[in-house]
Structure formats: structure tokens, C-alpha cells
Design an enzyme around this catalytic site. Structure first.
Site, PDB file in Angstrom:
ATOM      1  N   ASP A  97     -18.731   8.592-120.689  1.00  0.00           N
ATOM      2  CA  ASP A  97     -18.541   9.140-121.693  1.00  0.00           C
ATOM      3  C   ASP A  97     -17.823   7.974-122.230  1.00  0.00           C
ATOM      4  O   ASP A  97     -17.457   7.164-121.815  1.00  0.00           O
ATOM      5  CB  ASP A  97     -17.755  10.310-122.234  1.00  0.00           C
ATOM      6  CG  ASP A  97     -17.516  11.002-123.086  1.00  0.00           C
ATOM      7  OD1 ASP A  97     -16.983  10.245-124.770  1.00  0.00           O
ATOM      8  OD2 ASP A  97     -18.223  11.957-123.213  1.00  0.00           O
ATOM      9  N   GLU A 129     -21.150  14.884-132.209  1.00  0.00           N
ATOM     10  CA  GLU A 129     -20.630  14.941-132.401  1.00  0.00           C
ATOM     11  C   GLU A 129     -20.286  12.658-133.088  1.00  0.00           C
ATOM     12  O   GLU A 129     -19.453  12.202-132.485  1.00  0.00           O
ATOM     13  CB  GLU A 129     -18.939  14.984-131.571  1.00  0.00           C
ATOM     14  CG  GLU A 129     -18.705  16.251-131.137  1.00  0.00           C
ATOM     15  CD  GLU A 129     -17.609  15.922-130.251  1.00  0.00           C
ATOM     16  OE1 GLU A 129     -16.425  17.159-130.425  1.00  0.00           O
ATOM     17  OE2 GLU A 129     -17.101  15.657-129.572  1.00  0.00           O
ATOM     18  N   HIS A 172     -19.711   8.649-127.922  1.00  0.00           N
ATOM     19  CA  HIS A 172     -19.136   9.059-126.827  1.00  0.00           C
ATOM     20  C   HIS A 172     -19.882   7.682-125.809  1.00  0.00           C
ATOM     21  O   HIS A 172     -19.888   8.374-124.788  1.00  0.00           O
ATOM     22  CB  HIS A 172     -19.710  10.396-126.207  1.00  0.00           C
ATOM     23  CG  HIS A 172     -19.172  11.658-126.363  1.00  0.00           C
ATOM     24  ND1 HIS A 172     -17.740  11.700-126.346  1.00  0.00           N
ATOM     25  CD2 HIS A 172     -18.883  12.666-127.960  1.00  0.00           C
ATOM     26  CE1 HIS A 172     -17.590  13.283-127.443  1.00  0.00           C
ATOM     27  NE2 HIS A 172     -18.442  13.358-128.059  1.00  0.00           N
TER      28      HIS A 172
END
Length: 610
Positions: A256, A374, A310
Site C-alpha cells: 500500500d 479510492e 494506494h
């Protein structure tokens, strides 16, 4: 599930030939009355007829009380237990050469589970009936001649038969299509053996027949090892517990923006710059060991490389990212540090190809997770390089739809690299996101290729939008299956974003039918997730267990039972987890385990209605 259990003469069916100990050693035994195990004081009068709690729970009720998950098919058993000797257990396993090491490991694991049942081996009564376990696989299944590989087409069902020959020897026969079904049968068999602390011996059902198989093919846990690092020992412990409840997928969110702990030999700067320390890197040897450890336990280890968002640590000096560690972070991402790949940099796809190649070499996944959640428009919009590419080179605008188009461009290019290294078109999983919203879902994703993992709430209408277009889904609705929910805030005060804490009862009642309605056939299964902002290996077990077990039974059995009906078995199962080295969270005072159904409010009324 249909269960045939006769409780007539239960006490007389148990072998009471020799008793060890005395009433001074143990104070309580149990008696089965009206489907409940009732505690009673031991005395000279009842010493030879009293039964221990595990024995009582096995027989007393409408199902076998020591099994978790509960079998989904026919269960037929007689109410007789035999004393067995753990030192005289013979395994007759399939002769497939490429399975030999797996069966050796299963034999060792089975014996470890039996040994863990015995609190004090010095007082264990050694004599007992010998046991022979014979495993037969479908000889027409050519896949059995290869190293077992779990796929979406694998049949995990099995049949388990226990008989007693001339009252001297216990014969167990396991039949299954393949290795994975047979392994599950061994797991069930281990739960049909109990330690009787009154007679201080291992006891086993003398006769039983079980037909069993999963309701859903995808039954998994997600672990994020980027925000906090987990040792291979902790990961293996998680796989051990997963095997106990027949979960079959370990979803490894390995990297991440916070850290890059994955060794990529062709791009060593990624983990050298991105890991928290040189000690906190998963080497190729570590990964191979975990993949094989999972295989032994019937578990696929599926890697995720989350992109284009990420990403961050490890990508320094490449000029391939946008908004890395930008401040104030809340303007660019959902948590620090921010970071997204720049889809306009052609060389970036070459780096991705190298990462994908090594992942496929190591994991050999039958399903690959490409992340995709996201993505921040404001992050990409903060990059002059990206804006110029979009407007001057492509003739696009800078509206949200244009940035989704940029995202679609990235997904297409990245997927081409995946296909190149895989040599075949493996199914791809993506998280729900703006890209899976209508109309973008129709524009950029193919239902024949993509599986959508749902992380929004179970009642979100967007789930129906996805399903009615024919996409397969994996359910991870955060309101029931995000096990990191319920804690203090870490970027502010108060509680974390998805509070409150989710109890095992809500997990158990998280039914796929409620979420998908008429589209249940498109639901492959579900995953419970631990995102590790506030969790590490020292708190891992109690966060996953036994709540993950509640999900496991929902996905394996999908019983109409409520959590209230399952609770007595859950308490027994939690003790089994602890017995096998899993630091599972306590659910109730131990008094509730010993006094069945005395703790829940209105338990008598609820159970009577059920």
C-alpha cells in the site's frame, strides 16, 4: 441439513469399563435433558454414569454440537462413543506421487490437533481402539495426478463414514473428488473426537455418516500487511485457524502507500526504499513457504497489487506517481500518506509488468486482485504533467468523467501487462469504486472478465446495479465484515471511521440473500477484512477470531439457524481455537459455556419459537 440422532440410552452407550480419577478430582459432570447439557455435581452414585461437557455437547441437541461449521448435508450418527488410542491411528492415503508431501503434512497436523485436546498427557488413558483412516479420491479426475490447485471449479464436497468392526477397530472412510474435499473431511473428523476429562481418554463416534459441501465457493479473509507488518509466523497461525473452519482464500493485501514489503528482484529499489526495515520484507522464500502452507490446509493465497491508488513508499525517485505524501493529506486521499500512479508515464507500466510477473511466478493465482479502490480525482488533478497529457495530447477535459476515462486507460494498459505475464486470461477482481458506478461500469469493465468485490454497505443500491449487469461479486460489506471497525480514531479523536465494533452475531446474520436478493447465484462468497492501521500481529488473533468463524459457517452451511441457535456451538468452537494456539477473543464468561443457554436474554422464549 438433515440430522438423525437418537439420544436413547446415551449414557449406557459409552464405554465405562475403567475410570481414572475420583470425585475429589472433578466436581462436576453433565447430563442431557431436553436438548441441553446441564451441570451436576459428581458423587459416588453418579460417577460412573456422568459424562463430560464435550461428550454431552456432541450428542445433546438437534445437531452435533462439536462441529463448526455445521455440515450442510445429511448427518446420520449413533449415540455411541469408543475409547481410541491416538498411538494406533493408521492413515491410508491416495498414492498420487505429487500429493505425498501434502498428506504427510495433513497426518502430522491431524495428530497435533488430537494432542492439543489432551490437557495432561501424563494421566491420559493409553489403551483404546485402533483407528484406520482411508482416503479415496476420484480416480477419473486427472487433476489428482498433479499438485493440487484450488480453482473456481474445484468441488470441495466430501463424504465421511465411520464404522466399528467387531467392536474392536474403528474404520473411517473418506471419499471426495479431490484433495481439497478430503482435507475438509479430516477437519470434520478431528471435531468428532473429544477428550473426556472424567475418564481421561480420547473418545470418538463409533458410527456416523456425513455428506457435506460448501454453499459458496469463495470463503476468505483479507489481511493488510502494508500498514503494519506481520511475521510469517503470524500469517501461518491465521492459515491454521482458517483451515479449522474450512475457509479457502487468504487475500493478501501485501502493499500500500505506507510500505512496500514485497521482494521484487527485478526492481529491488521498491522494497529497499519502501519496507519499514530490511527485516520487514517478504522474500520469495517466505512467500513460497506461505503459499505451500496454505495449500496443505486447503487455502489459496491470492495476492493483491492495489493500483492506481494506494501506492507511495518504494516509488520514490521514479517520477511515476502523483501527490505522494501531499499535505494537507485530506485534500488528496482518504488517509496519509497519499499516492497514486501516474497513468500517463509509459515506463510505469513496465515496472508494473515486472511486479506482476514475479507475483504470478510466486503465487500462480487462479484469480488476481488488481485493487482499484479510492482513486482520488483531486490527486491526479494536482499534477501539471497529468493535466497537460489529458488536455494537450488527448484532447480531453478536466471533469470527473475525464479522470474516470484516465482511470479506464490505466486499467486497460495494466490488464494488458497482467495478461502478458500470466499467459492466459485469469479472472480479475476489483474493489467497488467510482469505476464500478453506472455508467462507467458499462464503459470500462467486462462482466466476463471482472469480479467485483463489494466493500460498501450491504444495503447499498449500487450492489444491485452491479449484479443486474451480470457481474460476479465477492461480498465484504464494511458494516458486517470489516473487523478493524470499532476503535479510537487515529487521525483525529473519537472513534475510527467505521465504528462501532461488529459482534460475531451480526457477522453470522450477514446473509448473502439479504444483500443480493434474486441475484444470489452471482455471489461467489465473501471475505472478512482486517485493514491494519491499528492492528498488528500482537492483536491479530482476537480481531479475526472467532468472528471469522461466524462468517465461515454462513458461507459453508448457510443455515437458516439464527445466531442464538448457533451460540452453544460457537462457545465450544472458541475453546477449540484457543486449544490450538489461536488467541481468539472471549465471547462470554466461562460460566455461560458450562451453563448452556442460561446467559442470553429471553433465551428460553427465543429457542422455543425457533
Amino acid at each position: 441439513m438433515k440430522v438423525l440422532i437418537s439420544l436413547t440410552s446415551l449414557l449406557l452407550a459409552i464405554n465405562f469399563g475403567i475410570s481414572y480419577g475420583s470425585p475429589e478430582d472433578l466436581i462436576y459432570g453433565y447430563v442431557c435433558r431436553q436438548g441441553k447439557c446441564l451441570k451436576e455435581e459428581l458423587s459416588e452414585k453418579n460417577w460412573n454414569t456422568a459424562i463430560s461437557l464435550p461428550v454431552c455437547r456432541m450428542f445433546c441437541g438437534d445437531t452435533i454440537g462439536t462441529l463448526w461449521p455445521k455440515p450442510s448435508g445429511l448427518v446420520d450418527m449413533e449415540n455411541m462413543l469408543l475409547h481410541i488410542s491416538k498411538d494406533i491411528i493408521e492413515f491410508n492415503v491416495p498414492s498420487y506421487t505429487k500429493q505425498a508431501k501434502l498428506w504427510d503434512a495433513n497426518r502430522e497436523r491431524f495428530m497435533d490437533i488430537l494432542n492439543n485436546k489432551v490437557p495432561n498427557h501424563e494421566v491420559l488413558r493409553k489403551e483404546g481402539h485402533p483407528v484406520t483412516i482411508t482416503i479415496e479420491l476420484n480416480d477419473k479426475n486427472k487433476a489428482n495426478e498433479e499438485v493440487p490447485r484450488l480453482t473456481l471449479d474445484t468441488d470441495e464436497s466430501y463424504k465421511l463414514d465411520i464404522t466399528t468392526m467387531d467392536k474392536t477397530k474403528v474404520e473411517v472412510k473418506i471419499t471426495a473428488d479431490n484433495y481439497f474435499g478430503a482435507r475438509h473431511a479430516l477437519e470434520t473428523l478431528s471435531q468428532l473426537i473429544v477428550y473426556d476429562d472424567i475418564r481421561r481418554e480420547l473418545q470418538m463416534l463409533a458410527k456416523a455418516s456425513i455428506e457435506d459441501g460448501p454453499a459458496f465457493k469463495w470463503r476468505g479473509l483479507l489481511l493488510d500487511t502494508s500498514r503494519n507488518f506481520y511475521t510469517t509466523k503470524a500469517i501461518k497461525r491465521t492459515l491454521d485457524a482458517m483451515a479449522m473452519v474450512k475457509l479457502n482464500t487468504f487475500h493478501w493485501h501485501i502493499t500500500d502507500s505506507h510500505s512496500f514489503p514485497l521482494e521484487v528482484k527485478s526492481r529491488p529499489e521498491l522494497y529497499k526504499l519502501g519496507a519499514y526495515s530490511p527485516r520487514k520484507v517478504y522474500s520469495h522464500e517466505d512467500i513460497a513457504e506461505i503459499v505451500e502452507y496454505g495449500r496443505v490446509r486447503g487455502i489459496r493465497v491470492m495476492p493483491e497489487f492495489d493500483a492506481p491508488a494506494h501506492v507511495g513508499e518504494g516509488w520514490q525517485h521514479k517520477n511515476m506517481t502523483a501527490c505522494f505524501n501531499a499535505q494537507p493529506w485530506k485534500d488528496y486521499c482518504v488517509e496519509p500518506p497519499c499516492g497514486q500512479l501516474d497513468p500517463t508515464v509509459d515506463e510505469m507500466y513496465s515496472v508494473l509488468e515486472d511486479i506482476y510477473r514475479e507475483m504470478f511466478d510466486l503465487f500462480k493465482p487462479d484469480v488476481f486482485h488488481m485493487g482499484g479502490d479510492e482513486v482520488s480525482v483531486s490527486c491526479w488533478n494536482s499534477s501539471e504533467q497529468i493535466r497537460t497529457w489529458m488536455t494537450s495530447k488527448q484532447g480531453w477535459g478536466l471533469q470527473e468523467s475525464d479522470f474516470i476515462r484516465l482511470w479506464g486507460h490505466f486499467q486497460t494498459q495494466a490488464l494488458n501487462r497482467v495478461d502478458k505475464v500470466a499467459g492466459e486470461k485469469v479472472p480479475i477482481t476489483l474493489w467497488t469504486s467510482h469505476l464500478t458506478d453506472v455508467p462507467y461500469l458499462d464503459d470500462y469493465l467486462d462482466k466476463e472478465r471482472y469480479i467485483i468485490q463489494i466493500w460498501t454497505t450491504g444495503m447499498d443500491p449500487k450492489v444491485t446495479d452491479i449484479l443486474k449487469r451480470g457481474f460476479r461479486v465477492i461480498v465484504s460489506n464494511y458494516d458486517a465484515l470489516y473487523f478493524d471497525c470499532g476503535g479510537a480514531g487515529w487521525v483525529t479523536d473519537g472513534n475510527n471511521w467505521c465504528s462501532p465494533y461488529i459482534g460475531w452475531q451480526k457477522v453470522y446474520e450477514n446473509r448473502m440473500e439479504k444483500i443480493a436478493g434474486d441475484y444470489v447465484p452471482l455471489v461467489m462468497g465473501a471475505e472478512a477484512a482486517i485493514w491494519s492501521e491499528q492492528i498488528d500481529e500482537h492483536t491479530l488473533d482476537q480481531r479475526f477470531w472467532p468472528r471469522a468463524s461466524a462468517m465461515a459457517e454462513r458461507l459453508w452451511t448457510n443455515s437458516k439457524d439464527s445466531w442464538r441457535q448457533a451460540e452453544p456451538r460457537m462457545l465450544v468452537h472458541r475453546e477449540r481455537l484457543v486449544e490450538n494456539g489461536i488467541a481468539a477473543e472471549a465471547l462470554q464468561p466461562e460460566w455461560c459455556l458450562q451453563n448452556q443457554n442460561e446467559c442470553p436474554i429471553d433465551a428460553y422464549t427465543t429457542l422455543k419459537r425457533a
